[in-house]
Design a protein around this motif. Sequence first.
Motif, PDB file in Angstrom:
ATOM      1  N   SER A  19       0.721  -1.210  -0.041  1.00  0.00           N
ATOM      2  CA  SER A  19      -0.098   0.045   0.047  1.00  0.00           C
ATOM      3  C   SER A  19       0.823   1.328  -0.042  1.00  0.00           C
ATOM      4  O   SER A  19       1.876   1.468   0.794  1.00  0.00           O
ATOM      5  CB  SER A  19      -0.965   0.126   1.338  1.00  0.00           C
ATOM      6  OG  SER A  19      -1.645   1.140   1.285  1.00  0.00           O
ATOM      7  N   SER A  28      -2.150  -4.060   6.940  1.00  0.00           N
ATOM      8  CA  SER A  28      -2.657  -5.410   7.336  1.00  0.00           C
ATOM      9  C   SER A  28      -3.816  -5.560   6.887  1.00  0.00           C
ATOM     10  O   SER A  28      -4.616  -4.719   6.725  1.00  0.00           O
ATOM     11  CB  SER A  28      -2.410  -5.657   8.915  1.00  0.00           C
ATOM     12  OG  SER A  28      -3.060  -4.596   9.497  1.00  0.00           O
ATOM     13  N   LYS A  29      -4.174  -6.829   6.848  1.00  0.00           N
ATOM     14  CA  LYS A  29      -5.570  -7.313   5.983  1.00  0.00           C
ATOM     15  C   LYS A  29      -5.804  -8.497   6.842  1.00  0.00           C
ATOM     16  O   LYS A  29      -5.137  -9.463   6.759  1.00  0.00           O
ATOM     17  CB  LYS A  29      -5.621  -7.359   4.598  1.00  0.00           C
ATOM     18  CG  LYS A  29      -6.661  -7.750   3.974  1.00  0.00           C
ATOM     19  CD  LYS A  29      -6.397  -7.989   2.171  1.00  0.00           C
ATOM     20  CE  LYS A  29      -7.421  -8.633   1.660  1.00  0.00           C
ATOM     21  NZ  LYS A  29      -7.160  -8.824   0.034  1.00  0.00           N
ATOM     22  N   CYS A  30      -7.317  -8.814   6.851  1.00  0.00           N
ATOM     23  CA  CYS A  30      -7.661 -10.100   7.200  1.00  0.00           C
ATOM     24  C   CYS A  30      -9.272 -10.316   6.672  1.00  0.00           C
ATOM     25  O   CYS A  30      -9.810  -8.935   6.475  1.00  0.00           O
ATOM     26  CB  CYS A  30      -7.621 -10.495   8.553  1.00  0.00           C
ATOM     27  SG  CYS A  30      -8.833  -9.952   9.974  1.00  0.00           S
ATOM     28  N   THR A  48     -13.926  -7.773   4.578  1.00  0.00           N
ATOM     29  CA  THR A  48     -12.436  -7.546   4.700  1.00  0.00           C
ATOM     30  C   THR A  48     -12.251  -6.645   5.827  1.00  0.00           C
ATOM     31  O   THR A  48     -13.080  -5.414   5.796  1.00  0.00           O
ATOM     32  CB  THR A  48     -11.797  -6.994   3.552  1.00  0.00           C
ATOM     33  OG1 THR A  48     -12.287  -7.858   2.270  1.00  0.00           O
ATOM     34  CG2 THR A  48     -10.245  -6.832   3.405  1.00  0.00           C
ATOM     35  N   PHE A  50      -8.968  -3.971   7.477  1.00  0.00           N
ATOM     36  CA  PHE A  50      -7.613  -3.302   7.127  1.00  0.00           C
ATOM     37  C   PHE A  50      -7.180  -2.703   8.157  1.00  0.00           C
ATOM     38  O   PHE A  50      -7.849  -2.177   9.170  1.00  0.00           O
ATOM     39  CB  PHE A  50      -7.851  -2.318   5.984  1.00  0.00           C
ATOM     40  CG  PHE A  50      -8.363  -3.130   4.656  1.00  0.00           C
ATOM     41  CD1 PHE A  50      -7.245  -3.642   3.773  1.00  0.00           C
ATOM     42  CD2 PHE A  50      -9.582  -2.946   4.044  1.00  0.00           C
ATOM     43  CE1 PHE A  50      -7.649  -4.398   2.634  1.00  0.00           C
ATOM     44  CE2 PHE A  50      -9.907  -3.557   2.908  1.00  0.00           C
ATOM     45  CZ  PHE A  50      -8.839  -4.136   2.043  1.00  0.00           C
ATOM     46  N   ALA A  54      -7.673  -5.105  11.357  1.00  0.00           N
ATOM     47  CA  ALA A  54      -7.445  -6.501  11.075  1.00  0.00           C
ATOM     48  C   ALA A  54      -6.421  -6.945  12.047  1.00  0.00           C
ATOM     49  O   ALA A  54      -6.302  -8.238  12.136  1.00  0.00           O
ATOM     50  CB  ALA A  54      -6.107  -6.385   9.734  1.00  0.00           C
ATOM     51  N   ILE A  84     -16.625  -3.979   3.215  1.00  0.00           N
ATOM     52  CA  ILE A  84     -15.417  -3.680   4.179  1.00  0.00           C
ATOM     53  C   ILE A  84     -16.127  -3.393   5.409  1.00  0.00           C
ATOM     54  O   ILE A  84     -17.052  -2.699   5.778  1.00  0.00           O
ATOM     55  CB  ILE A  84     -14.805  -2.440   3.564  1.00  0.00           C
ATOM     56  CG1 ILE A  84     -14.465  -2.469   2.099  1.00  0.00           C
ATOM     57  CG2 ILE A  84     -13.664  -1.971   4.276  1.00  0.00           C
ATOM     58  CD1 ILE A  84     -13.395  -3.519   1.771  1.00  0.00           C
TER      59      ILE A  84
END
Length: 94
Positions: A19, A28-30, A48, A50, A54, A84
């Motif tokens: 990013s 970070s993402k999950c 999702t 972020f 996350a 999101i």
Amino acid sequence: MQTYICRVVSQSDVTYVASQKAEGGQLSKCMIRLKEFGGKFGNEYACTMFGNLAQCKFNEGDLVAASLRFQVHEVNAAAYQEVIVNDIVKLTNH
């Protein structure tokens, strides 16, 4: 955006994506699956999370209030729905 009260079905491990906007160049993402009340027919969302969200860990069955943003993006003339999580809070039983 809408706020929903849901149970957590599952949550993935945190991964990191490139990013340009994030400090250090990675965000970070999950993924988290949330299910509304309604038994086996309740609406379910694959969402999702972020950034700092996350990093939050929820367990299966946790009751949460989640603010969800729905958007669509196109890739090669195909449309994809994204959900999101803008904010999420674990609700406690007292």
